[in-house]
Motif scaffolding. Structure first.
Motif, PDB file in Angstrom:
ATOM      1  N   VAL A 191      -7.983 -31.031  23.632  1.00  0.00           N
ATOM      2  CA  VAL A 191      -7.012 -31.411  24.668  1.00  0.00           C
ATOM      3  C   VAL A 191      -6.456 -30.122  25.256  1.00  0.00           C
ATOM      4  CG1 VAL A 191      -4.803 -32.529  25.132  1.00  0.00           C
ATOM      5  CG2 VAL A 191      -6.422 -33.588  23.544  1.00  0.00           C
ATOM      6  N   HIS A 192      -6.546 -29.959  26.565  1.00  0.00           N
ATOM      7  CA  HIS A 192      -6.145 -28.707  27.198  1.00  0.00           C
ATOM      8  C   HIS A 192      -4.639 -28.605  27.404  1.00  0.00           C
ATOM      9  CE1 HIS A 192     -10.416 -28.051  29.003  1.00  0.00           C
ATOM     10  NE2 HIS A 192     -10.282 -27.504  27.811  1.00  0.00           N
ATOM     11  N   GLU A 193      -3.974 -29.699  27.729  1.00  0.00           N
ATOM     12  CA  GLU A 193      -2.543 -29.655  28.008  1.00  0.00           C
ATOM     13  C   GLU A 193      -1.838 -30.793  27.287  1.00  0.00           C
ATOM     14  OE1 GLU A 193      -0.952 -28.952  31.852  1.00  0.00           O
ATOM     15  OE2 GLU A 193      -2.721 -27.899  32.574  1.00  0.00           O
ATOM     16  N   GLY A 194      -0.629 -30.491  26.782  1.00  0.00           N
ATOM     17  CA  GLY A 194       0.165 -31.497  26.105  1.00  0.00           C
ATOM     18  C   GLY A 194      -0.259 -31.682  24.657  1.00  0.00           C
ATOM     19  N   PRO A 195       0.497 -32.496  23.908  1.00  0.00           N
ATOM     20  CA  PRO A 195       0.182 -32.726  22.492  1.00  0.00           C
ATOM     21  C   PRO A 195      -1.207 -33.331  22.314  1.00  0.00           C
ATOM     22  CG  PRO A 195       2.381 -33.530  23.049  1.00  0.00           C
ATOM     23  CD  PRO A 195       1.720 -33.197  24.342  1.00  0.00           C
ATOM     24  N   ASN A 196      -1.860 -32.972  21.221  1.00  0.00           N
ATOM     25  CA  ASN A 196      -3.158 -33.545  20.869  1.00  0.00           C
ATOM     26  C   ASN A 196      -2.911 -34.675  19.875  1.00  0.00           C
ATOM     27  OD1 ASN A 196      -5.670 -34.052  19.502  1.00  0.00           O
ATOM     28  ND2 ASN A 196      -6.441 -32.123  20.319  1.00  0.00           N
ATOM     29  N   PRO A 197      -3.042 -35.946  20.290  1.00  0.00           N
ATOM     30  CA  PRO A 197      -2.692 -37.060  19.396  1.00  0.00           C
ATOM     31  C   PRO A 197      -3.461 -37.042  18.085  1.00  0.00           C
ATOM     32  CG  PRO A 197      -2.991 -37.837  21.653  1.00  0.00           C
ATOM     33  CD  PRO A 197      -3.459 -36.413  21.626  1.00  0.00           C
ATOM     34  N   ALA A 198      -4.735 -36.637  18.116  1.00  0.00           N
ATOM     35  CA  ALA A 198      -5.538 -36.630  16.890  1.00  0.00           C
ATOM     36  C   ALA A 198      -5.011 -35.594  15.902  1.00  0.00           C
ATOM     37  CB  ALA A 198      -7.000 -36.365  17.219  1.00  0.00           C
ATOM     38  N   ILE A 199      -4.590 -34.444  16.404  1.00  0.00           N
ATOM     39  CA  ILE A 199      -4.031 -33.421  15.529  1.00  0.00           C
ATOM     40  C   ILE A 199      -2.674 -33.865  14.990  1.00  0.00           C
ATOM     41  CG2 ILE A 199      -3.079 -31.080  15.459  1.00  0.00           C
ATOM     42  CD1 ILE A 199      -5.332 -30.199  17.283  1.00  0.00           C
TER      43      ILE A 199
END
Length: 286
Positions: free
Chosen positions: A148-156
């Motif tokens: 994910v380039h921008e914003g929170p990464n939901p999977a992480i």
């Protein structure tokens, strides 16, 4: 470096009708194929393979509308082994099949040629140091996640939430060198760094030994690292740092990226709005 990149793109443009040898493009830019792909993706905002596909189908679209060649001849000319494969790729870019485009004179999409130019704006400084390290391990919990380039990464976020506080303290206690404490490590990224491609994410600690058997461990060979510092709005300041390293720092310094995990140590404010970070990028002298 930008002149070399533009020369490489000129070479690619001359070979759109046959095989584009990325190794040759890397030689033109006096770098590795690995670094060429990463550099292009960071500068252009798309993988090099995607740019080639769009350019080929832009030229193919013009030939489809011109009507002088058969669709199969055009497919073969631009590297497609069958009319079906060409039709699928054509539709993915232009939104219509080649037969429909020729019959109805449909409006097609055009990928313009990319060229890189240096724009000087002021300008900002980047804080960095070069560190040479012996082999070490990243020990912790691993997950395969999308990029994910921008914003929170939901999977992480979900992966980290699944690690209990007691286990986090156990992982932190394994740290015996910089970057200290619990860190994030990303490895096995696609060279394109395209949004949605997957990578290995480790929430762990940097340690000399591989750690206990019930934790995941990544062996990291000895080498040099460029260490960057940043503070600002979280998580955007950190994500923009990644972009700036590849678009500003590498073209201005005698280093190139080398294979290996990227390490990130982050401290976030209590309200979660600001953060300070160290980003470790594996490098070698260009």
């Amino acid at each position: 470096m930008l002149d070399r990149l533009n020369a490489a793109l000129d070479h690619a443009e001359e070979h759109l009708g046959d095989t584009v040898d990325v190794g040759e493009l890397a030689r033109i830019t006096a770098t590795s194929e690995y670094h060429f792909r990463r550099m292009f993706s960071a500068l252009a905002g798309m993988p090099f393979s995607e740019y080639l596909r769009r350019r080929r189908l832009t030229l193919a679209g013009a030939e489809v509308l011109a009507g002088r060649r058969t669709l199969l001849d055009i497919a073969v000319r631009y590297g497609y082994g069958s009319g079906e494969a060409f039709a699928r790729a054509f539709r993915a870019v232009h939104g219509v099949g080649p037969g429909e485009a020729r019959r109805d004179g449909a409006a097609l999409r055009s990928q313009q040629r990319i060229s890189f130019r240096l724009i000087v704006e002021g300008s900002s400084e980047m804080r960095y140091r070069i560190v040479r390290r012996e082999a070490f391990h990243v020990v912790g919990r691993k997950a395969r996640v999308p990029l994910v380039h921008e914003g929170p990464n939901p999977a992480i976020v979900e992966h980290v939430r699944g690690i209990g506080p007691d286990e986090l303290r156990r992982i932190a206690a394994l740290s015996d060198q910089e970057p200290a404490g619990v860190i994030a490590a990303t490895d096995d990224l696609d060279d394109s760094r395209a949004e949605g491609t997957t990578l290995d994410y480790y929430h762990g600690a940097v340690a000399r030994d591989p750690g206990p058997d019930d934790l995941d461990s990544l062996a990291v060979p000895a080498g040099a690292w460029a260490v960057f510092e940043v503070s600002g709005e979280f998580p955007h300041a950190i994500q923009y740092l990644w972009r700036d390293v590849y678009t500003e720092w590498f073209p201005s310094n005698p280093y190139r990226s080398r294979p290996g995990p990227e390490l990130l140590r982050t401290e976030v404010s209590e309200d979660g709005t600001r953060g300070e970070a160290e980003l470790w990028i594996p490098v070698e002298e260009a």
